[in-house]
Write a protein that holds these residues in place. Sequence first.
Motif, short mmCIF file in Angstrom:
data_model
loop_
_atom_site.label_atom_id
_atom_site.label_comp_id
_atom_site.label_asym_id
_atom_site.label_seq_id
_atom_site.Cartn_x
_atom_site.Cartn_y
_atom_site.Cartn_z
N PRO A 21 0.80 -1.21 0.00
CA PRO A 21 0.00 0.00 0.00
C PRO A 21 0.84 1.28 0.00
CG PRO A 21 -0.02 -1.03 2.17
CD PRO A 21 0.63 -1.99 1.24
N VAL A 22 1.90 1.26 0.79
CA VAL A 22 2.80 2.41 0.78
C VAL A 22 3.85 2.12 -0.28
CG1 VAL A 22 4.17 3.91 2.21
CG2 VAL A 22 2.54 2.37 3.26
N HIS A 23 4.24 3.13 -1.01
CA HIS A 23 5.19 2.88 -2.08
C HIS A 23 6.56 2.64 -1.49
CE1 HIS A 23 1.82 3.92 -4.38
NE2 HIS A 23 1.85 5.20 -4.09
N PRO A 24 7.06 1.44 -1.68
CA PRO A 24 8.28 1.04 -0.98
C PRO A 24 9.57 1.52 -1.64
CG PRO A 24 7.40 -0.82 -2.19
CD PRO A 24 6.47 0.34 -2.45
N THR A 25 10.59 1.62 -0.84
CA THR A 25 11.94 1.87 -1.33
C THR A 25 12.58 0.53 -1.68
OG1 THR A 25 12.84 1.65 0.90
CG2 THR A 25 12.20 3.86 0.20
N ALA A 26 13.72 0.59 -2.37
CA ALA A 26 14.44 -0.64 -2.70
C ALA A 26 14.82 -1.37 -1.42
CB ALA A 26 15.69 -0.30 -3.51
N GLU A 27 15.31 -0.62 -0.49
CA GLU A 27 15.69 -1.18 0.81
C GLU A 27 14.53 -1.91 1.47
OE1 GLU A 27 18.78 -0.86 2.13
OE2 GLU A 27 18.21 -2.01 3.93
N TYR A 28 13.35 -1.32 1.39
CA TYR A 28 12.17 -1.92 2.00
C TYR A 28 11.84 -3.25 1.33
CZ TYR A 28 7.48 -2.66 3.73
OH TYR A 28 6.38 -3.21 4.31
N VAL A 29 11.87 -3.27 0.01
CA VAL A 29 11.59 -4.50 -0.74
C VAL A 29 12.57 -5.58 -0.31
CG1 VAL A 29 11.62 -5.57 -3.03
CG2 VAL A 29 10.62 -3.30 -2.72
N TYR A 30 13.81 -5.18 -0.18
CA TYR A 30 14.86 -6.12 0.23
C TYR A 30 14.56 -6.71 1.60
CZ TYR A 30 19.49 -7.71 1.73
OH TYR A 30 20.53 -8.45 2.22
N GLU A 31 14.30 -5.84 2.56
CA GLU A 31 14.01 -6.30 3.92
C GLU A 31 12.79 -7.20 3.96
OE1 GLU A 31 15.91 -6.01 6.34
OE2 GLU A 31 17.30 -4.46 5.63
N LYS A 32 11.81 -6.85 3.15
CA LYS A 32 10.56 -7.60 3.11
C LYS A 32 10.76 -9.02 2.59
CE LYS A 32 5.96 -7.28 3.40
NZ LYS A 32 5.24 -6.80 4.60
N LEU A 33 11.65 -9.15 1.60
CA LEU A 33 11.82 -10.45 0.96
C LEU A 33 12.92 -11.30 1.60
CD1 LEU A 33 11.50 -9.40 -2.79
CD2 LEU A 33 9.79 -10.57 -1.38
N LYS A 34 13.82 -10.65 2.29
CA LYS A 34 14.98 -11.34 2.85
C LYS A 34 14.62 -12.57 3.68
CE LYS A 34 19.46 -11.54 3.38
NZ LYS A 34 20.34 -11.84 2.24
N PRO A 35 13.64 -12.48 4.58
CA PRO A 35 13.32 -13.66 5.39
C PRO A 35 12.95 -14.88 4.55
CG PRO A 35 12.23 -11.71 6.26
CD PRO A 35 12.82 -11.33 4.93
N GLN A 36 12.19 -14.61 3.48
CA GLN A 36 11.72 -15.72 2.66
C GLN A 36 12.79 -16.19 1.66
OE1 GLN A 36 7.94 -14.79 0.93
NE2 GLN A 36 7.67 -16.83 0.00
#
Lengths: 132, 132
Positions: A21-36
């Motif tokens: 919903p919030v437009h993410p930064t590259a860093e955010y995308v990275y953090e979001k996907l890192k666990p998986q």
Amino acid sequence: MVVRRQSKMRQVVYDTVVEHPVHPTAEYVYEKLKPQYPSLSLGTVYRNLGVLVEQGLIRKIESLDAADRFDGNMEPHSHVQCSVCGSLQDIFLSYDKGLDAAANRESGYAITEHNISFVGICPDCQRTQASD
Amino acid sequence: MVVRRQSKMRQVVYDTVVEHPVHPTAEYVYEKLKPQYPSLSLGTVYRNLGVLVEQGLIRKIESLDAADRFDGNMEPHSHVQCSVCGSLQDIFLSYDKGLDAAANRESGYAITEHNISFVGICPDCQRTQASD
DNA sequence: CTCGGTGCAAACGTTTTGCAGAGCA
DNA sequence: TGCTCTGCAAAACGTTTGCACCGAG
């Protein structure tokens, strides 16, 4: 342009941008996907964001912050960013072609597009400030 | 806010931004002043640009390029940047308060301002492309 | 087998900052 | 004298890139 293969990482990067919903930064995308995807690297996120922008699947938008943000909604629309907390939200206004014409008249530039970015204070921060 | 002294360096940084027709980057200001003030350091330029923005004497504007640019004209106005050569020019349009109201209606944000940035092709680049 | 995708780490360009010394009020 | 401004250099920050390996077509 180079022919692109289907790629798992690119797909999940795309999904993350579109779904969030919030437009993410590259860093955010990275953090979001890192666990998986523990092997994921930040370079890959940047590379794929770049490819997706180039393919016209997502947009890069500027923000008050230093870091670029990405937007999976390709409908023409504007953004408003909160000057207090940095939150960013979509604003849908009809695209005013008259502005491009006026800008062309004044500058002589062949206008290809314009962007309207709003700065304001989000409802949450308004409440917080009021109760100070 | 901290009380600021009059400072020679700040004055010449300010003058450089205001006088220059194209909105300069920090790096540009530095290069421009270096011959006359050989001891000048880039850090000082950045610091003074920051102070001037904070004092409301100049504005920081985003551009397509990586580097920030600065604008000594405080009248509300828009900018158009050439997507080919990067040149940046002022555009004076009347400020449409209706946009802020519409954005507020849609988002609930208390809008403080908006910025319209145009992207286009400058007259020079139009000529160059036509003759290709 | 070929060529694009990936992880990793180093490099990049821009901007900020810690520090010690200089200089205005 | 006190406090800001400065130069310098190092670091921070977001982003890009070179490289070698991996893996889809």
